[in-house]
Design a protein around this motif. Structure first.
Motif, PDB file in Angstrom:
ATOM      1  N   ALA A  15       1.804  -7.232   1.484  1.00  8.58           N
ATOM      2  CA  ALA A  15       0.832  -8.245   1.896  1.00  8.58           C
ATOM      3  C   ALA A  15       1.448  -9.631   1.752  1.00  8.58           C
ATOM      4  O   ALA A  15       0.778 -10.629   1.871  1.00  8.58           O
ATOM      5  CB  ALA A  15      -0.406  -8.146   1.027  1.00  8.58           C
ATOM      6  N   ARG A  66      -8.790 -13.245  -0.207  1.00  7.97           N
ATOM      7  CA  ARG A  66      -9.875 -12.415  -0.750  1.00  7.97           C
ATOM      8  C   ARG A  66     -11.176 -12.686  -0.018  1.00  7.97           C
ATOM      9  O   ARG A  66     -12.102 -11.893  -0.102  1.00  7.97           O
ATOM     10  CB  ARG A  66     -10.094 -12.667  -2.253  1.00  7.97           C
ATOM     11  CG  ARG A  66      -8.960 -12.320  -3.171  1.00  7.97           C
ATOM     12  CD  ARG A  66      -8.420 -10.946  -2.932  1.00  7.97           C
ATOM     13  NE  ARG A  66      -7.137 -11.035  -2.234  1.00  7.97           N
ATOM     14  CZ  ARG A  66      -6.735 -10.189  -1.300  1.00  7.97           C
ATOM     15  NH1 ARG A  66      -7.486  -9.197  -0.917  1.00  7.97           N
ATOM     16  NH2 ARG A  66      -5.571 -10.343  -0.725  1.00  7.97           N
ATOM     17  N   GLN A  81      -2.453  -3.307  15.111  1.00  4.63           N
ATOM     18  CA  GLN A  81      -2.559  -2.049  14.340  1.00  4.63           C
ATOM     19  C   GLN A  81      -2.122  -0.871  15.212  1.00  4.63           C
ATOM     20  O   GLN A  81      -1.386   0.008  14.767  1.00  4.63           O
ATOM     21  CB  GLN A  81      -4.004  -1.829  13.871  1.00  4.63           C
ATOM     22  CG  GLN A  81      -4.404  -2.697  12.689  1.00  4.63           C
ATOM     23  CD  GLN A  81      -5.914  -2.644  12.438  1.00  4.63           C
ATOM     24  OE1 GLN A  81      -6.719  -2.611  13.362  1.00  4.63           O
ATOM     25  NE2 GLN A  81      -6.296  -2.653  11.167  1.00  4.63           N
ATOM     26  N   ARG A 138     -13.093 -11.639   4.875  1.00  4.26           N
ATOM     27  CA  ARG A 138     -12.784 -10.241   5.177  1.00  4.26           C
ATOM     28  C   ARG A 138     -13.947  -9.535   5.858  1.00  4.26           C
ATOM     29  O   ARG A 138     -13.920  -8.335   6.038  1.00  4.26           O
ATOM     30  CB  ARG A 138     -12.389  -9.513   3.893  1.00  4.26           C
ATOM     31  CG  ARG A 138     -11.171 -10.141   3.244  1.00  4.26           C
ATOM     32  CD  ARG A 138     -10.882  -9.541   1.898  1.00  4.26           C
ATOM     33  NE  ARG A 138     -10.196  -8.261   2.007  1.00  4.26           N
ATOM     34  CZ  ARG A 138      -8.887  -8.109   2.107  1.00  4.26           C
ATOM     35  NH1 ARG A 138      -8.115  -9.169   2.116  1.00  4.26           N
ATOM     36  NH2 ARG A 138      -8.348  -6.913   2.194  1.00  4.26           N
ATOM     37  N   ASN A 196     -11.044  -6.070  -1.846  1.00 11.52           N
ATOM     38  CA  ASN A 196     -11.766  -6.198  -0.581  1.00 11.52           C
ATOM     39  C   ASN A 196     -13.275  -6.197  -0.818  1.00 11.52           C
ATOM     40  O   ASN A 196     -13.864  -5.156  -1.056  1.00 11.52           O
ATOM     41  CB  ASN A 196     -11.358  -5.019   0.318  1.00 11.52           C
ATOM     42  CG  ASN A 196     -11.876  -5.176   1.726  1.00 11.52           C
ATOM     43  OD1 ASN A 196     -11.883  -6.291   2.270  1.00 11.52           O
ATOM     44  ND2 ASN A 196     -12.331  -4.092   2.321  1.00 11.52           N
ATOM     45  N   GLY A 240      -5.647  -9.233   4.769  1.00 10.46           N
ATOM     46  CA  GLY A 240      -6.839  -8.883   5.536  1.00 10.46           C
ATOM     47  C   GLY A 240      -6.573  -8.411   6.952  1.00 10.46           C
ATOM     48  O   GLY A 240      -7.493  -8.249   7.752  1.00 10.46           O
ATOM     49  N   LYS A 266      -4.235  -3.262   6.809  1.00 11.59           N
ATOM     50  CA  LYS A 266      -3.121  -2.342   6.580  1.00 11.59           C
ATOM     51  C   LYS A 266      -3.629  -0.984   6.088  1.00 11.59           C
ATOM     52  O   LYS A 266      -3.031   0.048   6.363  1.00 11.59           O
ATOM     53  CB  LYS A 266      -2.159  -2.930   5.541  1.00 11.59           C
ATOM     54  CG  LYS A 266      -1.423  -4.160   6.043  1.00 11.59           C
ATOM     55  CD  LYS A 266      -0.499  -4.727   4.998  1.00 11.59           C
ATOM     56  CE  LYS A 266      -1.217  -5.446   3.885  1.00 11.59           C
ATOM     57  NZ  LYS A 266      -1.874  -6.682   4.285  1.00 11.59           N
ATOM     58  N   THR A 267      -4.748  -1.029   5.342  1.00 12.62           N
ATOM     59  CA  THR A 267      -5.203   0.206   4.700  1.00 12.62           C
ATOM     60  C   THR A 267      -5.482   1.307   5.722  1.00 12.62           C
ATOM     61  O   THR A 267      -5.075   2.456   5.528  1.00 12.62           O
ATOM     62  CB  THR A 267      -6.476  -0.076   3.876  1.00 12.62           C
ATOM     63  OG1 THR A 267      -6.284  -1.303   3.190  1.00 12.62           O
ATOM     64  CG2 THR A 267      -6.758   1.023   2.895  1.00 12.62           C
ATOM     65  N   ILE A 268      -6.121   0.937   6.804  1.00 15.59           N
ATOM     66  CA  ILE A 268      -6.477   1.973   7.780  1.00 15.59           C
ATOM     67  C   ILE A 268      -5.219   2.566   8.417  1.00 15.59           C
ATOM     68  O   ILE A 268      -5.157   3.766   8.712  1.00 15.59           O
ATOM     69  CB  ILE A 268      -7.473   1.434   8.840  1.00 15.59           C
ATOM     70  CG1 ILE A 268      -8.079   2.588   9.633  1.00 15.59           C
ATOM     71  CG2 ILE A 268      -6.845   0.437   9.776  1.00 15.59           C
ATOM     72  CD1 ILE A 268      -8.940   3.500   8.823  1.00 15.59           C
TER      73      ILE A 268
HETATM   74  N1  LIG Z   1      -9.498  -3.193  13.541  1.00 14.95           N
HETATM   75  C1  LIG Z   1     -10.409  -3.588  12.658  1.00 14.95           C
HETATM   76  N2  LIG Z   1     -11.587  -4.098  13.073  1.00 14.95           N
HETATM   77  C2  LIG Z   1     -12.495  -4.517  12.179  1.00 14.95           C
HETATM   78  N3  LIG Z   1     -12.355  -4.449  10.864  1.00 14.95           N
HETATM   79  C3  LIG Z   1     -11.211  -3.966  10.389  1.00 14.95           C
HETATM   80  C4  LIG Z   1     -10.170  -3.509  11.252  1.00 14.95           C
HETATM   81  N4  LIG Z   1      -9.137  -3.086  10.490  1.00 14.95           N
HETATM   82  C5  LIG Z   1      -9.508  -3.267   9.211  1.00 14.95           C
HETATM   83  N5  LIG Z   1     -10.740  -3.779   9.130  1.00 14.95           N
HETATM   84  C6  LIG Z   1     -11.477  -4.152   7.920  1.00 14.95           C
HETATM   85  O1  LIG Z   1     -10.891  -5.360   7.439  1.00 14.95           O
HETATM   86  C7  LIG Z   1     -10.947  -5.422   6.026  1.00 14.95           C
HETATM   87  C8  LIG Z   1      -9.561  -5.695   5.473  1.00 14.95           C
HETATM   88  O2  LIG Z   1      -8.717  -4.604   5.688  1.00 14.95           O
HETATM   89  P1  LIG Z   1      -7.688  -4.137   4.597  1.00 14.95           P
HETATM   90  O3  LIG Z   1      -8.320  -4.067   3.264  1.00 14.95           O
HETATM   91  O4  LIG Z   1      -6.980  -2.960   5.111  1.00 14.95           O
HETATM   92  O5  LIG Z   1      -6.736  -5.382   4.638  1.00 14.95           O
HETATM   93  P2  LIG Z   1      -5.253  -5.500   4.122  1.00 14.95           P
HETATM   94  O6  LIG Z   1      -4.386  -5.707   5.275  1.00 14.95           O
HETATM   95  O7  LIG Z   1      -4.967  -4.369   3.208  1.00 14.95           O
HETATM   96  O8  LIG Z   1      -5.368  -6.850   3.333  1.00 14.95           O
HETATM   97  P3  LIG Z   1      -4.766  -7.264   1.918  1.00 14.95           P
HETATM   98  O9  LIG Z   1      -3.343  -7.518   2.153  1.00 14.95           O
HETATM   99  O10 LIG Z   1      -5.507  -8.474   1.595  1.00 14.95           O
HETATM  100  O11 LIG Z   1      -5.025  -6.128   1.026  1.00 14.95           O
HETATM  101  C9  LIG Z   1     -11.535  -4.100   5.581  1.00 14.95           C
HETATM  102  O12 LIG Z   1     -12.897  -4.298   5.288  1.00 14.95           O
HETATM  103  C10 LIG Z   1     -11.341  -3.195   6.766  1.00 14.95           C
HETATM  104  O13 LIG Z   1     -12.311  -2.192   6.840  1.00 14.95           O
END
Ligand SMILES: Nc1ncnc2c1ncn2[C@@H]1O[C@H](COP(=O)(O)OP(=O)(O)OP(=O)(O)O)[C@@H](O)[C@H]1O
Length: 685
Positions: free
Chosen positions: A414, A570, A262, A573, A544, A288, A291-293
Motif C-alpha cells: 500500500a 483510512r 483491478q 473509503r 477499513n 483504498g 487490493k483485497t478483492i
Molecule cells: N471496484 C470496486 N468498487 C467499489 N468498491 C470497491 C471496489 N473495490 C474495492 N472496493 C471497496 O473499497 C474499499 C477499500 O478496499 P480495500 O480495503 O481492498 O483497499 P486497499 O487497496 O486494501 O487499501 P489499503 O491499502 O488502504 O488497505 C473496501 O470497502 C472495498 O470493499
C-alpha cells in the motif's frame, strides 16, 4: 601476514578480542567490512602553510623543526607538553595535554607536522592538541584526511592505520569483478582503485570517481542479485491453475464491478497462475484502491483448482479484518476459512493445524503465525503476503513443506512507490499496479489548520458525527518514546472527553494494549458504537471502516508525507465526502512543503516521489521496510541516473546469462553470492 578479504579483522596485528568487539559495534567483522567502512567526510589538509602566512583561527597543516620542548605537571593527573617549533625565521608552539605518546617521541631537531586550528598570539602561531605526525608520514597532514563514523573506544587514526596496512598488504586489483571492456564502456574506475581512493584520495576528483563506481556497485549488485533470484524461482516447478471457468461467475457476482485497473491486474495474475512457473508478483495500489478483492479472486482461483491458499497480514487487527471480509465474500460458496494469529487459543490452533494438514481448510488467513513450523499445508497453491513480510527464499522453503511444487506468491503493498524504486526494492518480482480508485469515491478534502485554531476542527468533527459519520484522531507521534506516545494519546483522549467532544462516544487505541483489547475497540468502532477513535499510529495501514469520514492528525508536522498519506487513506473509503485535517505548529520549509503537497494531491505515487525528495531514501523506507539493504553511499533520491544505468546493465547481463553460468561471469557470480547473503533472506546457490 596472511590477510584475505574474508579474514576476520583480528588477523590485523594489534586487534585483539576487546578491539574486535568494538569494531563489531560498527558492523565491521571482516577485512572486507572495514574496506567498505567509508568516510563520512574529508578534510583538505594538503597544503602546508608557512607560519608567517597563517591567518587567525585557520584550520591548517604546518611543519617545523622541534626547537625545544617542556613537559610540566600543572596539577595532579595532568601533563602539559609545550613544543616550540621553527619554520624558517618563524616560531610556533604546539600544546598537548596528557599525551603520553608524543612525550616519548620528542627529539630536538626532528621534523614535526601538525594539523589543527591556528591562533596568532604574541607574534607566535599556536595550536592546541593538533593532529600530528613525524618526518615523512602523510597520514594526517599534507593529505586529504578522511573522517570515519566512529564508536567509543575506536579513533579515526586507528581506522586509518588499519586501512593503510590492509591496502598495502592486499592485492587491490583482485577485488575487481567487472570485465575491463564493460568498465571502460561505462567509464567506471577499477574497484580496487575506488576503494583505495575513497579512503586515501590524493585529489578531490578521485573521490568523485571512486564514489561513482561504488554507488554503481551497490545498485548493480542488488539489481543483479534480485534478478538472479527471480531467475532461480522461474526454473522451479510451479502449479498451473488451468481451471478458471467458474471464476468469471464469481467476479460477476461480486457486490461491485471491478475497476479497469483491478481487472487489468486480475488478468495479469490469472495469466501468471496458468503458467507452470511459480508466480512472484507485486501488487502496488494506492490506499483504498481495492487490493483485497484482487487477493480474494486469486485465492478463489487456487481453490477452484483444488489447492489451499494462505493470506498473511502484518497485524492481528488486519488479519481479522481480512478474515471477516473473506467470510462475507465466500460464505455462500462453501469454503472453509480459518483465522490463525498469536491470540488464537492453543486448542483452536491444534484444530486449525489439523484442518490445514488434512486439506479441509481452503483458505488460511493470519499473521506471521502462519509460517510457524506446525503449519503444514496439504497442498498449498498460493500465498499472499504484504511487503513487510515478504518472504526470502528460505522462508518460502518453509511454506513449501513437502510439496514438490512452489506455490504462487503475491506481495501486496500500500506504499506506492515510483517504478524505478519498485525495481530496486522488489526487483525479483513482476509488478502490477492498481492506479485507479473505485468509482463513486469522492476525493478526500484536505485542510491544514494551525494548532491554535483546533476548536474549529473539533466543532466541525462534531457536525460530521451528528450526520452519522465517525472520526479518527491521530495523536502526536513522539519519536522513540512509547511511554510519551501513550501519555500524549491519553491526554488527548481526556481532553476530548471532557471538553471538545464530550457528548460523543470516544475510544482510545494505543500500542501498549493487548491484542484482544485493541480488537474490541476496533470492533466497536466498526460496528459504530464508538464515534471517535483516538489513536497513536497503531491505526495500521489497511484498516477499513467506510463510515469514517474525518481524519484529524494532531501535530501533523511530525509525520512524513507517506505516513500522512497512509493515515489519510483510512477515510474516503465509502460513499461519503471525507476530510483530512492536518493540525500543525511551526512553519519551517519542510512542513510548509509537506502541507502543500498533501493539500494539492491525493495521488500516492506523486506523494512518495515528493517524500523521497524531501526526506531522502532512509526516511522514506524507514525501519518499517524489511528486506531493503542499507546502502552505504548510494541514495536513490540523488543517484537516479546511476540507478537506471545499473539496472539496464544488470538486465542486459541477465538476459544473456540468466543464472550467471558463463565462464566470463563467474567472478561476478562469486561477488554476488558474497554480497547478497548480507541482504535479508537472499541466498544464491
Ligand atoms: N471496484 C470496486 N468498487 C467499489 N468498491 C470497491 C471496489 N473495490 C474495492 N472496493 C471497496 O473499497 C474499499 C477499500 O478496499 P480495500 O480495503 O481492498 O483497499 P486497499 O487497496 O486494501 O487499501 P489499503 O491499502 O488502504 O488497505 C473496501 O470497502 C472495498 O470493499
Amino acid at each position: 601476514m596472511d590477510i584475505k578479504l574474508d579474514s576476520y579483522i583480528d588477523v590485523i596485528p594489534g586487534i585483539g578480542e576487546r578491539k574486535k568487539l568494538i569494531y563489531n559495534r560498527l558492523n565491521i567483522f571482516t577485512i572486507r567490512d572495514i574496506l567498505n567502512h567509508y568516510p563520512l567526510r574529508y578534510e583538505d589538509r594538503r597544503m602546508f602553510k608557512r607560519l608567517s602566512e597563517i591567518r587567525q583561527e585557520e584550520m591548517v597543516s604546518i611543519k617545523g623543526i622541534i626547537q625545544s620542548f617542556e613537559i610540566k605537571k600543572p596539577k595532579q593527573g595532568m601533563t602539559l607538553i609545550k613544543v616550540t617549533i621553527r619554520d624558517g625565521y618563524d616560531i610556533g608552539e604546539l600544546t598537548f595535554f596528557n599525551n603520553k605518546y608524543i612525550s616519548n617521541k620528542l627529539i630536538t631537531g626532528r621534523t614535526i607536522k601538525a594539523y589543527g586550528k591556528a591562533k596568532r598570539e604574541f607574534g607566535k602561531v599556536r595550536m592546541t592538541s593538533p593532529d600530528f605526525e613525524f618526518d615523512s608520514s602523510r597520514l594526517k597532514t599534507g593529505c586529504i584526511y578522511p573522517v570515519y563514523p566512529l564508536t567509543r573506544g575506536l579513533s579515526n587514526d586507528e581506522i586509518l592505520k588499519v586501512l593503510k596496512l590492509i591496502i598495502n598488504e592486499i592485492n587491490m586489483e583482485s577485488l575487481e569483478y567487472l570485465d575491463g571492456e564493460l568498465r571502460e564502456k561505462l567509464k567506471l574506475c577499477g574497484l580496487g582503485d575506488a576503494i583505495k581512493n575513497i579512503h586515501f584520495p590524493k585529489d578531490p576528483i578521485l573521490i568523485k570517481i571512486a564514489k561513482y563506481r561504488l554507488v554503481f556497485d551497490e545498485f548493480f549488485i542488488l539489481h543483479l542479485g534480485l534478478k538472479v533470484v527471480k531467475g532461480i524461482t522461474e526454473i522451479e516447478k510451479g502449479i498451473s491453475f488451468k481451471n478458471q471457468s467458474k471464476l468469471l461467475d464469481f467476479i460477476k457476482n461480486l457486490p461491485f464491478k471491478l475497476t479497469d485497473a483491478q481487472e487489468k491486474v486480475v488478468k495479469e495474475i490469472l495469466s501468471d497462475m496458468k503458467r507452470p512457473v511459480p508466480m512472484q508478483r507485486l501488487v502496488q495500489g494506492d490506499v483504498g484502491s481495492g487490493k483485497t478483492i484482487v487477493a480474494f479472486i486469486s485465492l478463489y482461483n487456487s481453490y477452484l483448482n483444488g489447492y489451499q491458499g494462505a493470506m498473511m497480514a502484518p497485524t492481528e487487527i488486519l488479519a481479522k479484518q481480512h478474515y471477516e471480509s473473506a467470510k462475507e465474500i465466500f460464505c455462500e460458496l462453501g469454503l472453509t476459512i480459518h483465522l490463525l494469529t498469536g491470540s488464537t487459543t492453543k486448542k483452536q490452533k491444534e484444530l486449525i493445524y489439523k484442518s490445514i494438514r488434512d486439506g479441509e481448510c481452503d483458505i488460511l488467513i493470519g499473521t506471521h503465525a502462519l509460517i510457524e513450523d506446525k503449519v503444514d499445508f496439504k497442498n498449498l497453491g498460493i500465498v499472499i503476503t504484504d511487503e513487510q513480510h515478504r518472504f526470502g527464499v528460505r522462508q518460502r522453503g518453509k511454506l513449501l513443506g513437502k510439496s514438490d511444487f512452489t506455490p504462487d506468491m503475491i506481495v501486496m503493498t500500500a506504499t506506492p512507490i515510483p517504478r524505478t524504486l519498485a525495481l530496486i526494492v522488489h526487483g525479483d518480482l513482476d509488478i502490477s499496479i492498481i492506479d485507479q480508485m473505485p468509482s463513486g469515491r469522492k476525493p478526500i478534502k484536505t485542510y491544514a489548520v494551525e494548532k491554535k485554531k483546533r476548536n474549529d476542527v473539533y466543532s466541525f468533527a462534531a457536525k460530521e458525527i451528528d450526520k452519522g459519520r465517525q472520526i479518527y484522531v491521530v495523536c502526536p507521534l513522539i519519536e522513540e518514546n512509547e511511554k510519551m506516545d501513550l501519555k500524549s494519546a491519553q491526554d488527548l483522549y481526556e481532553s476530548l472527553k471532557s471538553n471538545y467532544l464530550k457528548d460523543y462516544e470516544i475510544g482510545l487505541l494505543h500500542g501498549k494494549m493487548k491484542a484482544k483489547e485493541k480488537q474490541e475497540i476496533m470492533d466497536s468502532f466498526l460496528e459504530g458504537s464508538i464515534d471517535v477513535l483516538v489513536s497513536t499510529t497503531v491505526i495500521e495501514v489497511g484498516i477499513n471502516v467506510p463510515n469514517a469520514s474525518v481524519m484529524i492528525i494532531e501535530d501533523s508536522q511530525r509525520f512524513g508525507l507517506s505516513q500522512l498519506h497512509q493515515l489519510r487513506g483510512r477515510v474516503g473509503r465509502g460513499e461519503y465526502q471525507s476530510y483530512c485535517v492536518l493540525v500543525y505548529v511551526g512553519k519551517n520549509e519542510v512542513t510548509k512543503e509537506r502541507i502543500k503537497t498533501m493539500v494539492s494531491t491525493n495521488d500516492g505515487f506523486e506523494i512518495s516521489q515528493k517524500d523521497l525528495i524531501l526526506r531522502g531514501q532512509g526516511e522514506l523506507f524507514g525501519t518499517r521496510q524489511h528486506g531493503i539493504p542499507e546502502f552505504k553511499l548510494a541514495d536513490i533520491s540523488k543517484h537516479q541516473s546511476v540507478l537506471k544505468l545499473a539496472q539496464q546493465i544488470g538486465d542486459e547481463i541477465i538476459e544473456n546469462d540468466p543464472k550467471l553460468e558463463r565462464k566470463e561471469n563467474s567472478t561476478m557470480k562469486t561477488e554476488l553470492k558474497l554480497r547478497m547473503t548480507q541482504i535479508n533472506g537472499i541466498i544464491i546457490n
